[in-house]
Design a protein around this motif. Structure first.
Motif, PDB file in Angstrom:
ATOM      1  N   PHE A 152       0.829  -1.207   0.000  1.00 27.03           N
ATOM      2  CA  PHE A 152       0.000   0.000   0.000  1.00 27.03           C
ATOM      3  C   PHE A 152       0.865   1.259   0.000  1.00 27.03           C
ATOM      4  N   GLN A 153       1.990   1.210   0.702  1.00 25.87           N
ATOM      5  CA  GLN A 153       2.901   2.354   0.694  1.00 25.87           C
ATOM      6  C   GLN A 153       3.494   2.542  -0.704  1.00 25.87           C
ATOM      7  N   ALA A 154       3.852   1.446  -1.357  1.00 22.72           N
ATOM      8  CA  ALA A 154       4.371   1.521  -2.723  1.00 22.72           C
ATOM      9  C   ALA A 154       3.309   2.091  -3.664  1.00 22.72           C
ATOM     10  N   ALA A 155       2.062   1.697  -3.465  1.00 17.13           N
ATOM     11  CA  ALA A 155       0.967   2.232  -4.283  1.00 17.13           C
ATOM     12  C   ALA A 155       0.871   3.738  -4.108  1.00 17.13           C
ATOM     13  N   ALA A 156       0.948   4.200  -2.869  1.00 15.20           N
ATOM     14  CA  ALA A 156       0.873   5.639  -2.595  1.00 15.20           C
ATOM     15  C   ALA A 156       2.033   6.378  -3.260  1.00 15.20           C
ATOM     16  N   ASN A 157       3.195   5.757  -3.256  1.00  9.23           N
ATOM     17  CA  ASN A 157       4.378   6.391  -3.844  1.00  9.23           C
ATOM     18  C   ASN A 157       4.313   6.493  -5.358  1.00  9.23           C
ATOM     19  N   THR A 158       3.461   5.706  -5.999  1.00  8.23           N
ATOM     20  CA  THR A 158       3.359   5.753  -7.463  1.00  8.23           C
ATOM     21  C   THR A 158       2.420   6.850  -7.948  1.00  8.23           C
ATOM     22  N   LEU A 159       1.604   7.389  -7.051  1.00  9.84           N
ATOM     23  CA  LEU A 159       0.595   8.367  -7.456  1.00  9.84           C
ATOM     24  C   LEU A 159       1.222   9.720  -7.781  1.00  9.84           C
ATOM     25  N   THR A 160       0.613  10.389  -8.736  1.00  3.47           N
ATOM     26  CA  THR A 160       1.030  11.748  -9.054  1.00  3.47           C
ATOM     27  C   THR A 160       0.540  12.686  -7.956  1.00  3.47           C
ATOM     28  N   THR A 161       1.047  13.902  -7.969  1.00  9.56           N
ATOM     29  CA  THR A 161       0.630  14.888  -6.967  1.00  9.56           C
ATOM     30  C   THR A 161      -0.879  15.096  -7.011  1.00  9.56           C
ATOM     31  N   LEU A 162      -1.446  15.184  -8.195  1.00 14.22           N
ATOM     32  CA  LEU A 162      -2.889  15.377  -8.331  1.00 14.22           C
ATOM     33  C   LEU A 162      -3.658  14.170  -7.804  1.00 14.22           C
ATOM     34  N   LYS A 175      -2.732  12.154  -5.515  1.00 13.83           N
ATOM     35  CA  LYS A 175      -2.593  12.094  -4.055  1.00 13.83           C
ATOM     36  C   LYS A 175      -3.638  12.945  -3.353  1.00 13.83           C
ATOM     37  N   ARG A 176      -4.292  13.813  -4.075  1.00 12.52           N
ATOM     38  CA  ARG A 176      -5.349  14.649  -3.501  1.00 12.52           C
ATOM     39  C   ARG A 176      -6.736  14.083  -3.774  1.00 12.52           C
ATOM     40  N   GLY A 177      -6.798  12.898  -4.332  1.00 14.79           N
ATOM     41  CA  GLY A 177      -8.089  12.352  -4.742  1.00 14.79           C
ATOM     42  C   GLY A 177      -8.487  11.091  -4.001  1.00 14.79           C
ATOM     43  N   LEU A 178      -9.533  10.477  -4.522  1.00 18.93           N
ATOM     44  CA  LEU A 178     -10.145   9.303  -3.912  1.00 18.93           C
ATOM     45  C   LEU A 178      -9.194   8.119  -3.825  1.00 18.93           C
ATOM     46  N   LYS A 179      -8.381   7.903  -4.853  1.00 24.74           N
ATOM     47  CA  LYS A 179      -7.489   6.750  -4.852  1.00 24.74           C
ATOM     48  C   LYS A 179      -6.546   6.801  -3.642  1.00 24.74           C
ATOM     49  N   MET A 180      -6.030   7.990  -3.342  1.00 22.63           N
ATOM     50  CA  MET A 180      -5.123   8.129  -2.198  1.00 22.63           C
ATOM     51  C   MET A 180      -5.864   7.857  -0.892  1.00 22.63           C
ATOM     52  N   ASN A 181      -7.100   8.329  -0.783  1.00 23.48           N
ATOM     53  CA  ASN A 181      -7.871   8.080   0.435  1.00 23.48           C
ATOM     54  C   ASN A 181      -8.089   6.590   0.659  1.00 23.48           C
ATOM     55  N   GLN A 182      -8.346   5.857  -0.413  1.00 20.97           N
ATOM     56  CA  GLN A 182      -8.540   4.411  -0.289  1.00 20.97           C
ATOM     57  C   GLN A 182      -7.260   3.734   0.212  1.00 20.97           C
ATOM     58  N   ILE A 183      -6.121   4.188  -0.284  1.00 20.84           N
ATOM     59  CA  ILE A 183      -4.839   3.633   0.151  1.00 20.84           C
ATOM     60  C   ILE A 183      -4.595   3.987   1.614  1.00 20.84           C
ATOM     61  N   LEU A 184      -4.887   5.230   1.987  1.00 23.82           N
ATOM     62  CA  LEU A 184      -4.671   5.661   3.371  1.00 23.82           C
ATOM     63  C   LEU A 184      -5.548   4.883   4.349  1.00 23.82           C
ATOM     64  N   VAL A 185      -6.771   4.582   3.956  1.00 28.47           N
ATOM     65  CA  VAL A 185      -7.650   3.786   4.820  1.00 28.47           C
ATOM     66  C   VAL A 185      -7.021   2.421   5.083  1.00 28.47           C
ATOM     67  N   LYS A 186      -6.512   1.790   4.047  1.00 27.93           N
ATOM     68  CA  LYS A 186      -5.874   0.478   4.213  1.00 27.93           C
ATOM     69  C   LYS A 186      -4.618   0.592   5.072  1.00 27.93           C
ATOM     70  N   LEU A 187      -3.811   1.645   4.841  1.00 29.74           N
ATOM     71  CA  LEU A 187      -2.605   1.828   5.644  1.00 29.74           C
ATOM     72  C   LEU A 187      -2.942   2.048   7.118  1.00 29.74           C
ATOM     73  N   ALA A 188      -3.991   2.802   7.386  1.00 31.94           N
ATOM     74  CA  ALA A 188      -4.411   3.027   8.774  1.00 31.94           C
ATOM     75  C   ALA A 188      -4.870   1.719   9.411  1.00 31.94           C
ATOM     76  N   GLU A 189      -5.628   0.939   8.665  1.00 29.24           N
ATOM     77  CA  GLU A 189      -6.134  -0.334   9.188  1.00 29.24           C
ATOM     78  C   GLU A 189      -4.985  -1.312   9.466  1.00 29.24           C
ATOM     79  N   VAL A 190      -4.068  -1.414   8.530  1.00 29.88           N
ATOM     80  CA  VAL A 190      -2.934  -2.321   8.712  1.00 29.88           C
ATOM     81  C   VAL A 190      -2.075  -1.847   9.882  1.00 29.88           C
ATOM     82  N   GLY A 191      -1.807  -0.553   9.961  1.00 32.73           N
ATOM     83  CA  GLY A 191      -1.023  -0.020  11.066  1.00 32.73           C
ATOM     84  C   GLY A 191      -1.655  -0.333  12.409  1.00 32.73           C
ATOM     85  N   PHE A 192      -2.954  -0.204  12.485  1.00 34.51           N
ATOM     86  CA  PHE A 192      -3.669  -0.516  13.724  1.00 34.51           C
ATOM     87  C   PHE A 192      -3.501  -1.988  14.086  1.00 34.51           C
ATOM     88  N   LEU A 193      -3.660  -2.871  13.106  1.00 31.58           N
ATOM     89  CA  LEU A 193      -3.541  -4.305  13.367  1.00 31.58           C
ATOM     90  C   LEU A 193      -2.119  -4.714  13.730  1.00 31.58           C
TER      91      LEU A 193
END
Length: 93
Positions: free
Chosen positions: A48-58, A60-78
């Protein structure tokens, strides 16, 4: 992946990354398989971190980044990394 052969799906996504290393879709799918099916939380987090790193700046401000961040938050919690999980959740908000 559709026929639920997750080890084989993982193999094919890994092979696809050899061709297109900066494809967020492949990283997200691979992370999802690791997280939801194979239960390798650390590897899922890396994907998921690699996915986030592949995104363009634009992107990273959209829905795709939010979906990745949700997964990263969930995994971090677990993984009991509550501070990191909270920081990621704050980034979503």
């Amino acid at each position: 992946e559709k026929i639920e052969n997750f080890p084989l799906a993982k193999y094919h996504y890994t092979q696809a990354l050899k061709i297109q290393k900066k494809d967020s879709f492949i990283w997200i799918r691979l992370g999802s398989i690791e997280f939801e099916q194979l239960h390798d939380l650390k590897l899922a987090q890396d994907c998921f971190q690699a996915a986030a790193n592949t995104l363009t700046t634009l992107e990273k401000r959209g829905l795709k980044m939010n979906q990745i961040l949700v997964k990263l938050a969930e995994v971090g919690f677990l993984l009991y990394n509550f501070k990191e999980s909270e920081m990621v959740a704050d980034a979503i908000i």
